[in-house]
Write an enzyme that holds these catalytic residues in place. Structure first.
Site, PDB file in Angstrom:
ATOM      1  N   GLU A  15       1.650  -1.015   6.463  1.00 60.89           N
ATOM      2  CA  GLU A  15       2.204  -0.024   7.400  1.00 60.89           C
ATOM      3  C   GLU A  15       3.056  -0.635   8.514  1.00 60.89           C
ATOM      4  OE1 GLU A  15      -1.193   2.350   8.578  1.00 60.89           O
ATOM      5  OE2 GLU A  15      -1.471   3.090   6.538  1.00 60.89           O
ATOM      6  N   GLU A  27      -2.344   4.194  -3.037  1.00 59.52           N
ATOM      7  CA  GLU A  27      -3.450   4.906  -2.355  1.00 59.52           C
ATOM      8  C   GLU A  27      -3.354   6.411  -2.609  1.00 59.52           C
ATOM      9  OE1 GLU A  27      -3.811   3.815   1.798  1.00 59.52           O
ATOM     10  OE2 GLU A  27      -3.334   1.713   1.390  1.00 59.52           O
ATOM     11  N   ASN A  67       3.068  -2.631   2.013  1.00 62.38           N
ATOM     12  CA  ASN A  67       2.470  -1.355   1.623  1.00 62.38           C
ATOM     13  C   ASN A  67       2.644  -0.369   2.778  1.00 62.38           C
ATOM     14  OD1 ASN A  67       0.642   0.113  -0.211  1.00 62.38           O
ATOM     15  ND2 ASN A  67      -0.945  -0.161   1.367  1.00 62.38           N
ATOM     16  N   HIS A 110      -0.272   9.195   0.132  1.00 62.82           N
ATOM     17  CA  HIS A 110      -1.213  10.202   0.653  1.00 62.82           C
ATOM     18  C   HIS A 110      -0.370  11.469   0.821  1.00 62.82           C
ATOM     19  CE1 HIS A 110      -4.317   7.243   1.277  1.00 62.82           C
ATOM     20  NE2 HIS A 110      -3.462   6.472   1.921  1.00 62.82           N
TER      21      HIS A 110
END
Ligand code: XIL
Length: 371
Positions: free
Chosen positions: A187, A294, A230, A266
């Site tokens: 992130e 994820e 990521n 997500h």
């Protein structure tokens, strides 16, 4: 004939009188067979009820890890439930070919005190993966969240840099040869348009260089694992993925070791970006692997038939997108069943709270089959 033959000795033992006539024998046989059928039926019903409460998840005959080949189908695994929740464990052991420790490798868990490492949880997941021939995605090193108290603003740039290198090196050397990939940087991109980097303790202390540093330390520690950046909300073409794209382009130009991009995914119900394939492909064109790391789809409302059908559609669309990209190596769902998701009320996963497969599960299977 065979049944009759088996039946005869019983009659013989029970009766000392003259042998029963054929009609009596036949009626007895029918009666016993009927009882056996009723018995079997009761047994099966009890099994079904018990399995709903205690035992194995409903059997579908579908093994997603097999359908995903040559790609990997993964889950975030969590030691709170692994080997404590039987059905969760059975799904973990049978359905997946790659695991990410959900929390066990985060800085605060694995190095809670400077230079005091706790590998218990991470070891458990790596061992689990190896026991079923699955791979592991290490998660993660450079992130602003889940930091232990000793990583704080009082550290100087030199101290925090040293701590970063030591952290990465210690973990990667311990798991040498056992981990397929690491989310080295997690992130890093800001949610504020045009801000590019998220402001964190790492950028405060080390500037944007922190990203290149972490990747370089990782490559030095072990040249084999795939090194990832990521992030979330970078699935489609948008301001954030554009920022990441520029960052990655410049890292590659500078020769910084980077192998792949993880798209967390997500996603909110009905909002799979239409530009996902195009977006992932542009990163592949920079000579990178890509992965869905994820995945979960948040219903944000009641789990009625319509919502579950849309969720299935969304899962199908994400998995199909990965299937369409040659260098998309894996699809990982963030958790296994709805009762153990990090989003407790979103019913976000392919298995429900009883570990029964939801429409999303069958949609993932279809997508892996190219249907
Ligand atoms: C989440 C875990 O699922 C939770 O158990 C934990 O409390 C918070 O972190 N992006 C990431 C993951 O990269 O590490 C996060 O995992 C979810 C968002």
């Amino acid at each position: 004939m065979k049944l009759l033959a088996m039946y005869k000795p019983v009659q013989h033992l029970q009766s000392t009188a003259s042998p029963p006539s054929f009609p009596t024998l036949f009626l007895n046989l029918v009666q016993e067979m009927a009882m056996a059928y009723v018995g079997a039926l009761i047994f099966v019903c009890v099994q079904i009820v018990l399995s709903g409460v205690f035992g194995a998840p409903a059997k579908t005959g579908i093994i997603l890890r097999d359908l995903a080949e040559p790609r990997f189908f993964g889950a975030a695994a969590n030691t709170t439930y692994l080997f404590h929740d039987e059905k969760y464990t059975e799904l973990a052991l049978t359905q997946f070919s790659i695991f990410t420790p959900e929390d066990e490798m985060k800085w605060g868990e694995i190095e809670p005190i400077q230079n005091v490492f706790n590998f218990t949880g991470a070891d458990e997941i790596v061992n689990l993966a190896e026991s079923v021939g699955a791979k592991v995605r290490g998660h993660n090193f450079l992130w602003e969240t889940h930091l232990p108290p000793w990583i704080n603003e009082s550290l100087s740039a030199v101290e925090i840099d040293r701590a970063l290198k030591h952290h990465i090196t210690t973990i990667m050397q311990r798991y040498k040869g056992r981990i397929y990939a690491y989310d080295v940087v997690n992130e890093p991109i800001s949610d504020t348009p045009n801000a590019t980097f998220r402001q964190t303790i790492w950028t405060d202390k080390l500037g944007q260089e922190s990203v290149a540093k972490a990747l370089t330390y990782a490559r030095e520690a072990d040249p084999v694992p795939k090194l990832y950046i990521n992030d979330y909300d970078i699935e489609g073409i948008n301001a954030k993925s554009n920022s990441l794209y520029e960052v990655v382009k410049s890292l590659k130009k500078d020769g910084v070791p980077l192998d792949a991009i993880g798209f967390q995914s997500h996603i909110t119900l009905g909002q799979v970006p239409s530009t996902m394939k195009e977006n992932m492909q542009r990163f592949v064109d920079l000579d990178l692997d890509v992965a869905i790391t994820e995945l979960d789809i948040n219903l944000r409302g009641p789990a009625n038939e319509t919502a579950l059908a849309q969720q299935a559609k969304d899962y199908h669309s994400v998995v199909s997108t990965c299937m369409e990209i040659e260098r998309c190596v894996s699809v990982t769902v963030w958790g296994i069943s709805d009762d153990h998701s990090w989003i407790p009320d979103g019913e976000v996963l392919p298995w429900d709270a009883n570990k029964n497969p939801k429409p999303a599960f069958f949609a993932i299977a279809d997508a892996f089959r190219g249907k």
